[in-house]
Design a protein around this motif. Sequence first.
Motif, PDB file in Angstrom:
ATOM      1  N   GLY A  50       0.788  -1.225   0.000  1.00 16.63           N
ATOM      2  CA  GLY A  50       0.000   0.000   0.000  1.00 16.63           C
ATOM      3  C   GLY A  50       0.821   1.275   0.000  1.00 16.63           C
ATOM      4  O   GLY A  50       0.278   2.352   0.199  1.00 16.63           O
ATOM      5  N   THR A  51       2.146   1.185  -0.227  1.00 12.85           N
ATOM      6  CA  THR A  51       2.999   2.380  -0.203  1.00 12.85           C
ATOM      7  C   THR A  51       3.379   2.845  -1.602  1.00 12.85           C
ATOM      8  O   THR A  51       4.233   3.725  -1.746  1.00 12.85           O
ATOM      9  N   GLY A  52       2.786   2.259  -2.634  1.00 14.30           N
ATOM     10  CA  GLY A  52       3.036   2.737  -3.990  1.00 14.30           C
ATOM     11  C   GLY A  52       4.201   2.066  -4.685  1.00 14.30           C
ATOM     12  O   GLY A  52       4.872   2.684  -5.522  1.00 14.30           O
ATOM     13  N   LYS A  53       4.433   0.776  -4.400  1.00 16.36           N
ATOM     14  CA  LYS A  53       5.581   0.085  -5.004  1.00 16.36           C
ATOM     15  C   LYS A  53       5.397  -0.114  -6.508  1.00 16.36           C
ATOM     16  O   LYS A  53       6.374  -0.128  -7.257  1.00 16.36           O
ATOM     17  N   THR A  54       4.156  -0.271  -6.981  1.00 13.22           N
ATOM     18  CA  THR A  54       3.945  -0.494  -8.418  1.00 13.22           C
ATOM     19  C   THR A  54       4.478   0.672  -9.235  1.00 13.22           C
ATOM     20  O   THR A  54       5.171   0.484 -10.241  1.00 13.22           O
ATOM     21  N   ALA A  55       4.176   1.895  -8.819  1.00 14.91           N
ATOM     22  CA  ALA A  55       4.712   3.071  -9.527  1.00 14.91           C
ATOM     23  C   ALA A  55       6.216   3.165  -9.356  1.00 14.91           C
ATOM     24  O   ALA A  55       6.924   3.615 -10.269  1.00 14.91           O
ATOM     25  N   ALA A  56       6.724   2.713  -8.214  1.00 12.91           N
ATOM     26  CA  ALA A  56       8.160   2.819  -7.941  1.00 12.91           C
ATOM     27  C   ALA A  56       8.982   2.024  -8.946  1.00 12.91           C
ATOM     28  O   ALA A  56      10.064   2.449  -9.355  1.00 12.91           O
ATOM     29  N   PHE A  57       8.492   0.840  -9.362  1.00 15.35           N
ATOM     30  CA  PHE A  57       9.226   0.083 -10.381  1.00 15.35           C
ATOM     31  C   PHE A  57       8.607   0.228 -11.767  1.00 15.35           C
ATOM     32  O   PHE A  57       9.280   0.123 -12.786  1.00 15.35           O
ATOM     33  N   ASN A 216       0.785   4.169   9.904  1.00 13.64           N
ATOM     34  CA  ASN A 216      -0.577   4.689   9.941  1.00 13.64           C
ATOM     35  C   ASN A 216      -1.601   3.693  10.481  1.00 13.64           C
ATOM     36  O   ASN A 216      -2.795   3.964  10.468  1.00 13.64           O
ATOM     37  N   ILE A 217      -1.118   2.553  10.938  1.00 18.20           N
ATOM     38  CA  ILE A 217      -2.032   1.527  11.452  1.00 18.20           C
ATOM     39  C   ILE A 217      -2.004   1.521  12.980  1.00 18.20           C
ATOM     40  O   ILE A 217      -0.933   1.480  13.587  1.00 18.20           O
ATOM     41  N   GLU A 218      -3.173   1.581  13.595  1.00 15.83           N
ATOM     42  CA  GLU A 218      -3.288   1.396  15.038  1.00 15.83           C
ATOM     43  C   GLU A 218      -3.485  -0.092  15.316  1.00 15.83           C
ATOM     44  O   GLU A 218      -4.280  -0.758  14.648  1.00 15.83           O
ATOM     45  N   HIS A 219      -2.781  -0.597  16.309  1.00 16.63           N
ATOM     46  CA  HIS A 219      -2.856  -2.027  16.641  1.00 16.63           C
ATOM     47  C   HIS A 219      -3.534  -2.190  18.008  1.00 16.63           C
ATOM     48  O   HIS A 219      -3.098  -1.585  18.989  1.00 16.63           O
ATOM     49  N   GLU A 220      -4.587  -2.994  18.030  1.00 17.95           N
ATOM     50  CA  GLU A 220      -5.344  -3.207  19.264  1.00 17.95           C
ATOM     51  C   GLU A 220      -5.518  -4.707  19.494  1.00 17.95           C
ATOM     52  O   GLU A 220      -5.542  -5.491  18.544  1.00 17.95           O
ATOM     53  N   GLY A 337      -1.340   5.901   2.190  1.00 14.07           N
ATOM     54  CA  GLY A 337      -1.224   6.989   3.150  1.00 14.07           C
ATOM     55  C   GLY A 337      -2.408   7.171   4.069  1.00 14.07           C
ATOM     56  O   GLY A 337      -2.400   8.060   4.924  1.00 14.07           O
ATOM     57  N   LYS A 338      -3.447   6.337   3.938  1.00 16.30           N
ATOM     58  CA  LYS A 338      -4.611   6.460   4.806  1.00 16.30           C
ATOM     59  C   LYS A 338      -4.354   5.726   6.116  1.00 16.30           C
ATOM     60  O   LYS A 338      -3.375   5.008   6.275  1.00 16.30           O
ATOM     61  N   SER A 339      -5.253   5.906   7.074  1.00 20.81           N
ATOM     62  CA  SER A 339      -5.104   5.255   8.378  1.00 20.81           C
ATOM     63  C   SER A 339      -6.020   4.043   8.460  1.00 20.81           C
ATOM     64  O   SER A 339      -6.973   3.910   7.695  1.00 20.81           O
ATOM     65  N   GLY A 340      -5.721   3.158   9.402  1.00 20.26           N
ATOM     66  CA  GLY A 340      -6.534   1.965   9.588  1.00 20.26           C
ATOM     67  C   GLY A 340      -6.277   1.359  10.950  1.00 20.26           C
ATOM     68  O   GLY A 340      -5.407   1.800  11.700  1.00 20.26           O
ATOM     69  N   VAL A 341      -7.051   0.319  11.264  1.00 18.62           N
ATOM     70  CA  VAL A 341      -6.960  -0.340  12.564  1.00 18.62           C
ATOM     71  C   VAL A 341      -6.790  -1.832  12.348  1.00 18.62           C
ATOM     72  O   VAL A 341      -7.505  -2.441  11.543  1.00 18.62           O
ATOM     73  N   SER A 342      -5.830  -2.411  13.055  1.00 13.12           N
ATOM     74  CA  SER A 342      -5.642  -3.867  13.039  1.00 13.12           C
ATOM     75  C   SER A 342      -5.953  -4.402  14.432  1.00 13.12           C
ATOM     76  O   SER A 342      -5.349  -3.978  15.421  1.00 13.12           O
ATOM     77  N   ILE A 343      -6.910  -5.331  14.515  1.00 12.64           N
ATOM     78  CA  ILE A 343      -7.425  -5.832  15.782  1.00 12.64           C
ATOM     79  C   ILE A 343      -7.112  -7.319  15.915  1.00 12.64           C
ATOM     80  O   ILE A 343      -7.257  -8.076  14.952  1.00 12.64           O
TER      81      ILE A 343
END
Length: 572
Positions: A50-57, A216-220, A337-343
């Motif tokens: 999700g960090t844009g690797k496809t465009a990077a290569f 950008n990920i919160e871990h709970e 670059g968006k935020s998310g939650v991993s539970i």
Amino acid sequence: MTDFKSLGLSEVLLKAIESMGFVTPTAIQEQAIPALLEGDNDLVGLAQTGTGKTAAFGLPMLQLIDPAERFPQGLVLCPTRELCLQITGDLKAFSQFLGEVNIVAVYGGANISNQIRDLRRGAQIIVATPGRMLDIINRGATNLSNIRYLVLDEADEMLNMGFQEDINSILSNTPDTKNTWLFSATMPNEVKRISRSYMDDPVEITVGSKNTGNVNIEHEYYVVRAREKYAALKRIVDYNPEIFAIIFTRTKIEAQEIAEHLIRDGYNADALHGDLSQQQRDKVMKRYRDRSLQLLIATDVAARGIDVSDITHVINYSLPDDIENYTHRSGRTARAGKSGVSIAIINSRETGRIRQIEKVIGKKFEKGEIPSGYDVCEKQLFALIHKVHEVKVNEEQIGPYLNRIYKEFENLDKEELIRRFASLEFNRFLEYYLNAPDLNSADERPSKSRERDHTSGGGSFTRMFVNLGSVDDLTRGDLLRFICDNSGISGQQVGRIDLKGIHTFFEVESSEAETVYNGLKSGSFKGRNIRVDYAEGNKSGGGRPSKSSRHGAKPSWKSSSRGSQGGKGKRR
């Protein structure tokens, strides 16, 4: 602030980037693109999904190839069909102003003859999954001797999926003079071996620390009793009315069973696992991408390469066996670059594994409390009120009905109207969560105040047979809906569904067996008559129940609580 123009990209590529709405490069793009445009570097890029690797290569590869030459110059290997199609789509979008650049996707589950035909028309770039690419090579359908740029995308996932030998065979068919660009979220020993074996003094770019998670990920994590896991899952979902999530399980069976129970309880859910055909998998993923599915229950292997935007939560119903897989799971959220939650929903014996994962990802978990019934009701009520604030009124379409609407409400004052409107949806949650027990637990001791068992209310079960199965392109969820629609019973009155090739055994509450029998025997499916019967000598209403019902066997995750996303499910 860095922009794409400063990275050395050509005007036609910059035009494509601008048309796609991209303004600022991500960290991996900012570092990788100038290094790769030099044209003579091997490179290892470590960055989360999700960090844009496809465009990077992809952007450097498109700039470096020669569109006038109609043979493969670039090869991208990736782990799954979904990722293969996503990369191909991105590269085609980037190359929209380049002229005659042919990019061909090669993957399993599709007609290989069509793919071979596309390759023979002349492809400068091939995007492929390892298994299908090796099949193409063995058939002599393409020549990789002129490959100049080879990309191994999601290298750690390809190795986790057992593609090591396929990758070795494919690389042996490419020239030693090529540049190899390896991108990975983590750097296990197997990936290090590839870099040592096939790369010459590679440039290494690391965004964040090696093997760490997305910042950008919160871990709970939530500690519950093992038998109340499913109830806790539903409580968490109900507390997040706008949730759009992937729920990870350890096994295919667990994924299917949880999906079935969520569907029964009124949730918008389906399963994704290795027992699905490619057609069934595509159907599930289309619904998920279209957001007509809110909860996708998946195994690690099935979820490889899924790239769906705006996933709000990743829920670990079971922690992965391999701790590094947690990084891949959590990376499905907080993309671009968006935020998310991993539970993680765990029992008290698994807290040590949480500490281990913290060391791997370099981030602390927050210990959460399963919301109370009151908290869920409050959250749902104000989510409803927020929707009222945000709804767009179509004056033209609603105009002809307004006078009649006003007349219907003329005897209600403002306060009474608000109370009645809020209660219309809110009462369902209020009734369901009345006296709801506390699901939080620091240990595994039995609780006296448990929510009622998921399968309670129907007594014994009767096992039945129907002449529909997986050959009819049906999942267990599809069959559950078919049974309920044709017999008028609720999903909560259906027990285990054992889907076979050309038939299925299923259980229903014995009191409803005759209703189901009568409802299905006169039905049809795609013009074919339905045949339904009692299995194992069962009789309607009071016959011998199936083995699982006689012994009261239930999977340990089955919950007690009857809940529903958005208040739409049936509740008691």
